[in-house]
Motif scaffolding. Structure first.
Motif, PDB file in Angstrom:
ATOM      1  N   GLU A  14       0.845  -1.213  -0.005  1.00 26.73           N
ATOM      2  CA  GLU A  14       0.019   0.052  -0.030  1.00 26.73           C
ATOM      3  C   GLU A  14       0.813   1.150  -0.040  1.00 26.73           C
ATOM      4  OE1 GLU A  14      -3.402   2.298   2.617  1.00 26.73           O
ATOM      5  OE2 GLU A  14      -3.463  -0.136   2.896  1.00 26.73           O
ATOM      6  N   GLU A  15       2.030   1.232   0.781  1.00 27.79           N
ATOM      7  CA  GLU A  15       2.868   2.324   1.034  1.00 27.79           C
ATOM      8  C   GLU A  15       3.569   2.700  -0.462  1.00 27.79           C
ATOM      9  OE1 GLU A  15       6.826   3.810   3.414  1.00 27.79           O
ATOM     10  OE2 GLU A  15       6.239   1.802   3.452  1.00 27.79           O
ATOM     11  N   MET A  16       3.852   1.769  -1.153  1.00 31.41           N
ATOM     12  CA  MET A  16       4.736   1.640  -2.477  1.00 31.41           C
ATOM     13  C   MET A  16       3.614   2.177  -3.711  1.00 31.41           C
ATOM     14  SD  MET A  16       7.724   0.577  -4.238  1.00 31.41           S
ATOM     15  CE  MET A  16       8.064   2.418  -3.767  1.00 31.41           C
ATOM     16  N   THR A  17       2.274   1.794  -3.592  1.00 29.22           N
ATOM     17  CA  THR A  17       1.271   2.156  -4.245  1.00 29.22           C
ATOM     18  C   THR A  17       0.965   3.561  -4.315  1.00 29.22           C
ATOM     19  OG1 THR A  17       0.272  -0.116  -4.293  1.00 29.22           O
ATOM     20  CG2 THR A  17      -1.234   1.755  -4.982  1.00 29.22           C
ATOM     21  N   THR A  18       0.849   4.071  -2.997  1.00 29.64           N
ATOM     22  CA  THR A  18       0.776   5.573  -2.625  1.00 29.64           C
ATOM     23  C   THR A  18       1.874   6.228  -3.060  1.00 29.64           C
ATOM     24  OG1 THR A  18      -0.645   4.874  -0.885  1.00 29.64           O
ATOM     25  CG2 THR A  18       0.005   7.027  -0.805  1.00 29.64           C
ATOM     26  N   PHE A  19       2.932   5.866  -2.867  1.00 30.01           N
ATOM     27  CA  PHE A  19       4.251   6.702  -3.431  1.00 30.01           C
ATOM     28  C   PHE A  19       4.104   6.853  -4.746  1.00 30.01           C
ATOM     29  CE2 PHE A  19       8.562   7.048  -4.495  1.00 30.01           C
ATOM     30  CZ  PHE A  19       8.936   8.062  -3.771  1.00 30.01           C
ATOM     31  N   ILE A  20       4.185   5.862  -5.298  1.00 29.55           N
ATOM     32  CA  ILE A  20       4.107   5.862  -6.924  1.00 29.55           C
ATOM     33  C   ILE A  20       2.981   6.410  -7.541  1.00 29.55           C
ATOM     34  CG2 ILE A  20       3.887   4.355  -9.017  1.00 29.55           C
ATOM     35  CD1 ILE A  20       5.960   2.306  -7.596  1.00 29.55           C
ATOM     36  N   THR A  21       1.876   6.298  -6.881  1.00 27.29           N
ATOM     37  CA  THR A  21       0.412   7.218  -7.268  1.00 27.29           C
ATOM     38  C   THR A  21       1.133   8.677  -7.495  1.00 27.29           C
ATOM     39  OG1 THR A  21      -0.881   5.349  -7.031  1.00 27.29           O
ATOM     40  CG2 THR A  21      -1.656   7.740  -7.215  1.00 27.29           C
ATOM     41  N   GLU A  22       1.401   8.962  -6.209  1.00 28.45           N
ATOM     42  CA  GLU A  22       1.619  10.443  -5.973  1.00 28.45           C
ATOM     43  C   GLU A  22       2.860  10.945  -6.814  1.00 28.45           C
ATOM     44  OE1 GLU A  22       2.830  10.637  -1.649  1.00 28.45           O
ATOM     45  OE2 GLU A  22       0.497  10.593  -1.071  1.00 28.45           O
ATOM     46  N   TYR A  49      12.314  -3.213  -5.314  1.00 26.96           N
ATOM     47  CA  TYR A  49      13.220  -2.871  -4.373  1.00 26.96           C
ATOM     48  C   TYR A  49      12.915  -1.260  -3.600  1.00 26.96           C
ATOM     49  CZ  TYR A  49      18.230  -1.899  -2.800  1.00 26.96           C
ATOM     50  OH  TYR A  49      19.320  -1.915  -1.994  1.00 26.96           O
ATOM     51  N   PRO A  50      11.919  -1.672  -2.718  1.00 27.45           N
ATOM     52  CA  PRO A  50      11.006  -0.351  -2.235  1.00 27.45           C
ATOM     53  C   PRO A  50      12.042   0.967  -1.500  1.00 27.45           C
ATOM     54  CG  PRO A  50      10.000  -2.041  -1.583  1.00 27.45           C
ATOM     55  CD  PRO A  50      11.180  -2.404  -2.301  1.00 27.45           C
ATOM     56  N   LYS A  51      13.025   0.532  -1.071  1.00 29.95           N
ATOM     57  CA  LYS A  51      13.937   1.485  -0.683  1.00 29.95           C
ATOM     58  C   LYS A  51      14.684   2.380  -1.755  1.00 29.95           C
ATOM     59  CE  LYS A  51      17.688   1.958   2.752  1.00 29.95           C
ATOM     60  NZ  LYS A  51      18.652   1.275   3.692  1.00 29.95           N
TER      61      LYS A  51
END
Length: 193
Positions: A14-22, A49-51
């Motif tokens: 969810e965090e990665m989805t939000t980050f990429i959407t933003e 590789y989220p970091k």
């Protein structure tokens, strides 16, 4: 075939989805996010590789929505990098952004010809030459620097160098990982010569 399989968007945290959407919204704006190719293969490779993805995309965001260069100047540089580095994926993504920046189809085609094409304005020719200089020699010739410095301030000069370097690295990663263009990018791929 990709050397690193991209993570499917439905498998992103969810965090990665939000980050990429933003990130995509900041780059494209609300109105274009839904209608533009989503870059699922590139972003999916990074999402594995989220970091790294967060750090790199935050840095890369400077060039896409915080740069002191005009959108037109930035996209001419990136297209020249994509052409010189033979990075079809990078080329296709930035053909779309170049169109948003008012770069015509003829001008996009002319980027492959390079800085010597007589139709370029002097500053645009110098930007393309600086790109070639940096990719070939790791520096900008004195003559080209003088042309740029007569028109650009120090922040813009720094952004020229860092834009070339950043997108050369992106091209290298795309090619090394063998990231495949998504079907909706295929119409924007460069023609083979």
């Amino acid at each position: 075939m990709a050397r690193i399989d991209p993570v499917a968007p439905e498998d992103w945290s969810e965090e990665m989805t939000t980050f990429i959407t933003e990130f995509r919204t900041a780059v494209l704006g609300e109105e274009l996010v839904q209608s533009r190719p989503g870059g699922a293969n590139l972003l999916g490779t990074l999402a594995g590789y989220p970091k790294l993805a967060k750090s790199f995309l935050a840095f890369n965001g400077h060039f896409l929505y915080g740069c002191s260069l005009t959108d037109r100047q930035r996209e001419l540089i990136i297209l020249r990098v994509a052409h010189r580095r033979q990075c079809r994926y990078e080329w296709a993504q930035h053909v779309l952004l170049a169109g948003d920046a008012g770069i015509t189809e003829d001008e996009i085609t002319r980027v492959a010809t390079g800085p010597k094409a007589p139709e370029w304005k002097p500053l645009e020719s110098a930007l393309l030459q600086a790109t070639d200089d940096l990719l070939s020699r790791g520096t900008i010739s004195r003559d080209t620097w003088s042309l740029l410095a007569a028109e650009l301030d120090d922040h813009q000069l720094m952004d020229v160098v860092f834009t070339v370097g950043t997108y050369a690295m992106v091209a290298m990663a795309l090619r090394a990982f063998d990231v495949e263009p998504e079907p909706d990018l295929i119409p924007y791929l460069p023609t083979r010569r």
